[in-house]
Each structure stands twice: as C-alpha cells, then as structure tokens.
Design an enzyme around this catalytic site. Structure first.
Site, PDB file in Angstrom:
ATOM      1  N   ILE A  39     -27.840 -22.156  18.251  1.00  0.00           N
ATOM      2  CA  ILE A  39     -26.847 -21.542  19.190  1.00  0.00           C
ATOM      3  C   ILE A  39     -25.667 -21.374  18.366  1.00  0.00           C
ATOM      4  O   ILE A  39     -25.242 -22.194  17.522  1.00  0.00           O
ATOM      5  CB  ILE A  39     -26.440 -22.687  20.394  1.00  0.00           C
ATOM      6  CG1 ILE A  39     -25.299 -21.944  21.211  1.00  0.00           C
ATOM      7  CG2 ILE A  39     -26.136 -24.170  19.907  1.00  0.00           C
ATOM      8  CD1 ILE A  39     -25.206 -22.975  22.563  1.00  0.00           C
ATOM      9  N   SER A  40     -25.017 -20.205  18.282  1.00  0.00           N
ATOM     10  CA  SER A  40     -23.988 -19.843  17.653  1.00  0.00           C
ATOM     11  C   SER A  40     -22.592 -20.619  17.829  1.00  0.00           C
ATOM     12  O   SER A  40     -22.633 -21.071  18.692  1.00  0.00           O
ATOM     13  CB  SER A  40     -23.547 -18.253  17.304  1.00  0.00           C
ATOM     14  OG  SER A  40     -24.784 -17.796  17.474  1.00  0.00           O
ATOM     15  N   GLN A  41     -21.859 -20.739  16.621  1.00  0.00           N
ATOM     16  CA  GLN A  41     -20.581 -21.226  16.574  1.00  0.00           C
ATOM     17  C   GLN A  41     -19.620 -20.504  17.751  1.00  0.00           C
ATOM     18  O   GLN A  41     -19.897 -19.467  17.854  1.00  0.00           O
ATOM     19  CB  GLN A  41     -19.809 -20.973  15.252  1.00  0.00           C
ATOM     20  CG  GLN A  41     -18.479 -21.615  15.129  1.00  0.00           C
ATOM     21  CD  GLN A  41     -17.839 -20.966  13.641  1.00  0.00           C
ATOM     22  OE1 GLN A  41     -18.366 -20.120  13.455  1.00  0.00           O
ATOM     23  NE2 GLN A  41     -17.001 -21.786  13.430  1.00  0.00           N
ATOM     24  N   PRO A  42     -18.849 -21.474  18.428  1.00  0.00           N
ATOM     25  CA  PRO A  42     -17.990 -20.943  19.600  1.00  0.00           C
ATOM     26  C   PRO A  42     -17.212 -19.819  19.168  1.00  0.00           C
ATOM     27  O   PRO A  42     -17.296 -18.634  19.737  1.00  0.00           O
ATOM     28  CB  PRO A  42     -17.160 -22.103  20.044  1.00  0.00           C
ATOM     29  CG  PRO A  42     -17.973 -22.987  19.807  1.00  0.00           C
ATOM     30  CD  PRO A  42     -18.747 -22.825  18.261  1.00  0.00           C
TER      31      PRO A  42
ATOM     32  N   ARG B 198     -20.973 -24.999  27.859  1.00  0.00           N
ATOM     33  CA  ARG B 198     -21.839 -24.868  26.695  1.00  0.00           C
ATOM     34  C   ARG B 198     -22.720 -25.973  26.597  1.00  0.00           C
ATOM     35  O   ARG B 198     -23.800 -25.892  26.210  1.00  0.00           O
ATOM     36  CB  ARG B 198     -20.922 -24.831  25.454  1.00  0.00           C
ATOM     37  CG  ARG B 198     -21.677 -24.638  23.966  1.00  0.00           C
ATOM     38  CD  ARG B 198     -20.533 -24.155  22.904  1.00  0.00           C
ATOM     39  NE  ARG B 198     -20.973 -24.339  21.675  1.00  0.00           N
ATOM     40  CZ  ARG B 198     -21.562 -23.557  20.778  1.00  0.00           C
ATOM     41  NH1 ARG B 198     -21.641 -22.210  21.613  1.00  0.00           N
ATOM     42  NH2 ARG B 198     -22.074 -23.811  19.756  1.00  0.00           N
TER      43      ARG B 198
END
Ligand code: SAM
Length: 214
Positions: A60-63, A34
């Site tokens: 970038i979205s939260q994992p 990531r």
C-alpha cells in the site's frame, strides 16, 4: 478514536506540511480509514509516513504519494477514473471520494477480492474492480477523464494514453525496476500529449503485456 487522531496528524504533518493543497484530496485523506486496508497486525502503523506490505509481495503506497498522485489528476467531482493496480483498495477509496466512478484493475485475484470486500463494507458503491492486465486499460469502459497507474512501468503503455479523453490526465511512475519518476501526461483538446515530471519515486513493477514481463 485513536485512528481518527492519527489520521488528522497524518493530514497535517505529512500532507499539508509538504504542499498538498487540494481541499477535496485533504478531506478524502482525512476520512478514509487507512487502517482497514492493511492486516490487523499492521493497523497501528497504518498512518505512518511509509508504504506497508499487503501480501503477494505488493504494497500500500505511502500516504503522501497517494495524495500527490490524486492531486495531480485535478479532479473536481463526477469524473470517470481508471486506476491500474488496485492493491489494497486504499487509493481506490480516495478516488471514490473525489471522483464520480472508479474503474480499477488488479492482476492478482486475491488482492482484488480482498479490496472489493472492504470497499463494499465501507460503502463505496461507485467502484468496479476487474481482475486482469491493466497495461491494456479497460476498453469497454473507455474513454476516461483520468487514469492513475500505481505500479512502475518501463514506458507509458500506449493503450492507457489512448483511453484518456481529450482534456484528461494520466499519472504514472515510469523508469527502471528500482527507481522511477512520477509523470503527469495531459491530453490537449486536439489529442496532443504534454508530459511533465512530478517527483522521484519507488513503486513495485507494473507486470503485463505493455509493462514488465512477469
Ligand atoms: N494503490 C494501491 C493501494 O492503495 O494499496 C497500491 C498498489 S501497489 C503499489 C501496485 C499494484 O499493482 C499491485 O497490487 C500489483 O499487483 C498491481 N499490478 C501490477 N501490474 C499490474 C497490471 N498489469 N495490471 C493490474 N495491476 C497490476
């Protein structure tokens, strides 16, 4: 090495602990670097429990959200998946790990170019990225086994529903501009669509002909 440890912790503390159970999704989240999908200055925060800026006022979205959305598609391997909103390309890489081929659309050329370059560098050759309005889907390549939208729509765009195969799934955040509900639509063999609500969420706007006006 430090990043590998951070990634393992992310999988254990943010994903397994919160109920992500799909082994293939967990493996993918444990493999994809990531930190390579964010600016170098943010790399040390790449495995944190939050979204991060990627430029162009996008994120970038939260994992956890990436894992939850991927798990909701119920992929078993080999599928053709349409992603709307390539962004950094991180979610694209996760999909490329668990599906057969990923068709990803991004409206901002600079983001699409950067995502394409890093995905190529990392060896994800089963990905095609197109610059355009993803609210209209990708007619030439339709139908898809699954469709994943990573930006918030005021309503589910009808071209995307049309481009899902019978038996396929569409996962999309739907709602107002500040908060949404993550929805999962499942198309039955006869074409009827069943909808369920997964979780509350906050995404950037899906801007396009069948989304918000830019
Ligand atoms: N999945 C991405 C990742 O892992 O980095 C995050 C995506 S970000 C939350 C949403 C993306 O959707 C932004 O890059 C934005 O430019 C894009 N977007 C918004 N409207 C779009 C549209 N109509 N077609 C394609 N992309 C769109």
């Amino acid at each position: 090495m430090e990043f590998a440890i951070a990634r393992e912790r992310m999988v254990a503390d943010q994903l397994r602990a919160r109920g992500i159970t799909d082994a293939r999704v967990l493996t993918a989240m444990g493999r994809v670097p990531r930190h390579r999908f964010v600016e170098e200055a943010l790399a040390a925060r790449a495995y944190g429990d939050y979204p991060l800026p990627i430029g162009e006022k996008q994120t970038i979205s939260q994992p956890y959200m990436v894992a939850l959305m991927t798990q909701a598609l119920e992929l078993v391997g080999g599928e053709r998946v349409l992603e709307v909103g390539t962004g950094s390309g991180y979610q694209t890489a996760i999909l490329a790990e668990v599906a057969g081929k990923v068709y990803s659309i991004e409206r901002i050329r600079g983001l699409a170019d950067r995502a394409r370059a890093i995905l190529e560098e990392l060896g994800y050759y089963n990905v095609l990225i197109h610059v355009g309005d993803g609210t209209l889907g990708w007619r030439e390549e339709a139908p898809f086994d699954a469709v994943l939208v990573t930006a918030a729509a005021p309503e589910v765009p009808s071209p995307l529903v049309e481009q899902v195969k019978p038996g396929g799934r569409l996962v999309i955040p739907v709602g107002g501009s500040t908060a949404q509900i993550l929805k999962c639509l499942v198309k039955g063999p006869d074409g009827t669509v069943r909808e369920s609500e997964l979780v509350g969420c906050v995404f950037v706007k899906l801007v396009g002909e069948q989304g918000w006006q830019g």
